[in-house]
Design a protein around this motif. Structure first.
Motif, PDB file in Angstrom:
ATOM      1  N   ALA A   1     -23.938 -44.518 -28.338  1.00  0.00           N
ATOM      2  CA  ALA A   1     -23.901 -43.127 -27.891  1.00  0.00           C
ATOM      3  C   ALA A   1     -24.931 -42.818 -26.823  1.00  0.00           C
ATOM      4  CB  ALA A   1     -24.139 -42.204 -29.099  1.00  0.00           C
ATOM      5  N   HIS A   2     -25.920 -43.694 -26.616  1.00  0.00           N
ATOM      6  CA  HIS A   2     -26.990 -43.412 -25.660  1.00  0.00           C
ATOM      7  C   HIS A   2     -26.893 -44.280 -24.414  1.00  0.00           C
ATOM      8  CE1 HIS A   2     -29.019 -41.030 -28.770  1.00  0.00           C
ATOM      9  NE2 HIS A   2     -28.781 -42.037 -29.611  1.00  0.00           N
ATOM     10  N   LYS A   3     -25.680 -44.825 -24.114  1.00  0.00           N
ATOM     11  CA  LYS A   3     -25.547 -45.715 -22.967  1.00  0.00           C
ATOM     12  C   LYS A   3     -25.744 -44.985 -21.641  1.00  0.00           C
ATOM     13  CE  LYS A   3     -20.476 -45.278 -22.914  1.00  0.00           C
ATOM     14  NZ  LYS A   3     -19.209 -46.036 -22.946  1.00  0.00           N
ATOM     15  N   ASP A   4     -25.496 -43.692 -21.600  1.00  0.00           N
ATOM     16  CA  ASP A   4     -25.682 -42.929 -20.364  1.00  0.00           C
ATOM     17  C   ASP A   4     -26.988 -42.129 -20.361  1.00  0.00           C
ATOM     18  OD1 ASP A   4     -23.198 -43.795 -19.458  1.00  0.00           O
ATOM     19  OD2 ASP A   4     -22.156 -42.137 -20.454  1.00  0.00           O
ATOM     20  N   CYS A   5     -27.847 -42.357 -21.331  1.00  0.00           N
ATOM     21  CA  CYS A   5     -29.091 -41.584 -21.457  1.00  0.00           C
ATOM     22  C   CYS A   5     -30.247 -42.350 -20.843  1.00  0.00           C
ATOM     23  CB  CYS A   5     -29.396 -41.287 -22.929  1.00  0.00           C
ATOM     24  SG  CYS A   5     -28.126 -40.272 -23.741  1.00  0.00           S
ATOM     25  N   GLU A   6     -31.301 -41.604 -20.564  1.00  0.00           N
ATOM     26  CA  GLU A   6     -32.536 -42.209 -20.089  1.00  0.00           C
ATOM     27  C   GLU A   6     -33.375 -42.613 -21.292  1.00  0.00           C
ATOM     28  OE1 GLU A   6     -36.551 -41.045 -17.501  1.00  0.00           O
ATOM     29  OE2 GLU A   6     -34.906 -39.603 -17.762  1.00  0.00           O
ATOM     30  N   VAL A   7     -33.825 -43.875 -21.275  1.00  0.00           N
ATOM     31  CA  VAL A   7     -34.594 -44.372 -22.402  1.00  0.00           C
ATOM     32  C   VAL A   7     -35.954 -44.857 -21.909  1.00  0.00           C
ATOM     33  CG1 VAL A   7     -32.554 -44.997 -23.742  1.00  0.00           C
ATOM     34  CG2 VAL A   7     -33.603 -46.684 -22.192  1.00  0.00           C
ATOM     35  N   ALA A   8     -36.849 -45.070 -22.859  1.00  0.00           N
ATOM     36  CA  ALA A   8     -38.194 -45.578 -22.563  1.00  0.00           C
ATOM     37  C   ALA A   8     -38.647 -46.418 -23.737  1.00  0.00           C
ATOM     38  CB  ALA A   8     -39.163 -44.411 -22.325  1.00  0.00           C
ATOM     39  N   PRO A   9     -39.607 -47.318 -23.500  1.00  0.00           N
ATOM     40  CA  PRO A   9     -40.108 -48.128 -24.617  1.00  0.00           C
ATOM     41  C   PRO A   9     -40.662 -47.233 -25.736  1.00  0.00           C
ATOM     42  CG  PRO A   9     -40.851 -49.029 -22.530  1.00  0.00           C
ATOM     43  CD  PRO A   9     -40.204 -47.725 -22.211  1.00  0.00           C
TER      44      PRO A   9
END
Length: 346
Positions: free
Chosen positions: A148-156
């Motif tokens: 569900a988070h493939k288009d979201c911005e992520v961070a360590p």
């Protein structure tokens, strides 16, 4: 040695030991712990320095010329005075450092059990190791790639964790510093309240002393005026009593003369009345009657002699003065006028 091994092998004692090694500021395991004397509580040196600088904003660094400041322990609120070195002058707790090293070595040597690290609900075999900045939730790598988070911005996850911990640490430092300032204000207000009570008691005693002196003066004046009234009353009463006695004596003489004259009037013979003893008696009676008439010449009391109006006292002005009694506003007016003069000069 066997006892220590038993503690390390048991999970519950390890958790208890870990809680004892947590800094109350950053909520992490102690880093270069320093001991606060004399309460013996421990803090990370960096955390202690942050709290100290927040409470003493004029203290800048170890090389500062500032003579030091006050430090309040966040655990027990005990206050200590630090020298010019600040927190760096506190003694490091080497025993706690050694215990932390042993604890970390033991934890690193133990295999990681399933369930000790949070696992993804969507991918049960994947650990939560990243943070979705868009959704603001921790997640796993599979959720970023396929979920569900493939288009979201992520961070360590560790970066977000350290950032939020740092922010929380700063907030805690600000709260601790704010608590110190509030505690200082409370102490000042308590001192102000105590001083106000002492000053009020002193003013109350002074007021009672002044009123007692005024009451004593009034009683003294009252006694003096009463004595004057009593003295005047005695003089007038004695004078009137003397007149009463004189008039009584005159009345008694006049009554006896009347009786003598009546006896002379009882004589039936003219010759007897006019001759000898009868004449003498008649003449004597006439003389006494004339003498008795002189009773009207006795001293008399003037009209209004019994009045004591001269001893009336008018207390209306004093009554009005007592009613208008108030505290002297001279000092407040002086301060007020001084302020006005300064404003005019400006």
């Amino acid at each position: 040695m066997d006892f220590q091994a038993g503690i390390l092998q048991d999970g519950s004692p390890m958790e208890s030991l870990e809680k004892q090694l947590i800094c109350p500021i950053c909520l992490e395991m102690f880093t270069k712990p320093v001991v606060i004397l004399p309460c013996q509580h421990n803090l990370c040196r960096k955390c202690a320095n942050d709290v100290y600088q927040a409470a003493n904003p004029y203290w800048q660094s170890r090389g500062s010329v500032i003579s030091g400041g006050r430090f309040r322990c966040p655990s027990c609120r005990h206050e200590v005075v630090l020298d010019r070195h600040g927190v760096y002058g506190l003694q490091r707790n080497l025993l706690v450092e050694n215990i932390i090293d042993i604890y970390k070595q033991e934890c690193s040597s133990r295999p990681l059990k399933k369930g000790e690290h949070p696992m993804c609900k969507e991918h049960e075999d994947e650990r939560i190791n990243i943070y979705c900045v868009t959704c603001e939730v921790p997640t796993c790598s599979m959720c970023k790639v396929f979920g569900a988070h493939k288009d979201c911005e992520v961070a360590p996850l560790q970066n977000i964790f350290q950032g939020q911990k740092t922010e929380l640490n700063n907030c805690i430092s600000m709260l601790v510093a704010g608590n110190d300032r509030v505690q200082t204000i409370i102490s000042q207000l308590e001192d102000l309240c105590r001083t106000t009570e002492e000053n009020s008691e002193a003013a109350r005693q002074e007021l009672c002393t002044r009123f007692d002196a005024l009451t004593a003066l009034l009683e003294e004046k009252k006694s003096e005026l009463l004595q004057r009234i009593t003295h005047e009353q005695g003089n007038k009463v004695d004078f009137i009593q003397g007149l009463i006695q004189q008039y009584k004596e005159q009345l008694e003489k006049s009554s006896r003369l009347v009786e003598t004259a009546i006896q002379a009037m009882e004589e039936t013979g003219g010759a007897t009345f006019l001759m000898g003893t009868g004449v003498d008696k008649a003449v004597l009676s006439l003389l006494r009657i004339v003498e008795a008439s002189k009773g009207s010449r006795l001293e008399k009391v003037e009209h209004g002699y019994e009045n004591m109006d001269a001893f009336s006292v008018t207390l209306d002005h004093l009554t009005e003065a007592v009613r208008t009694l108030d505290f002297d506003p001279a000092e407040e007016d002086e301060e007020y006028f001084d302020g006005e003069e300064e404003e005019v000069e400006e």
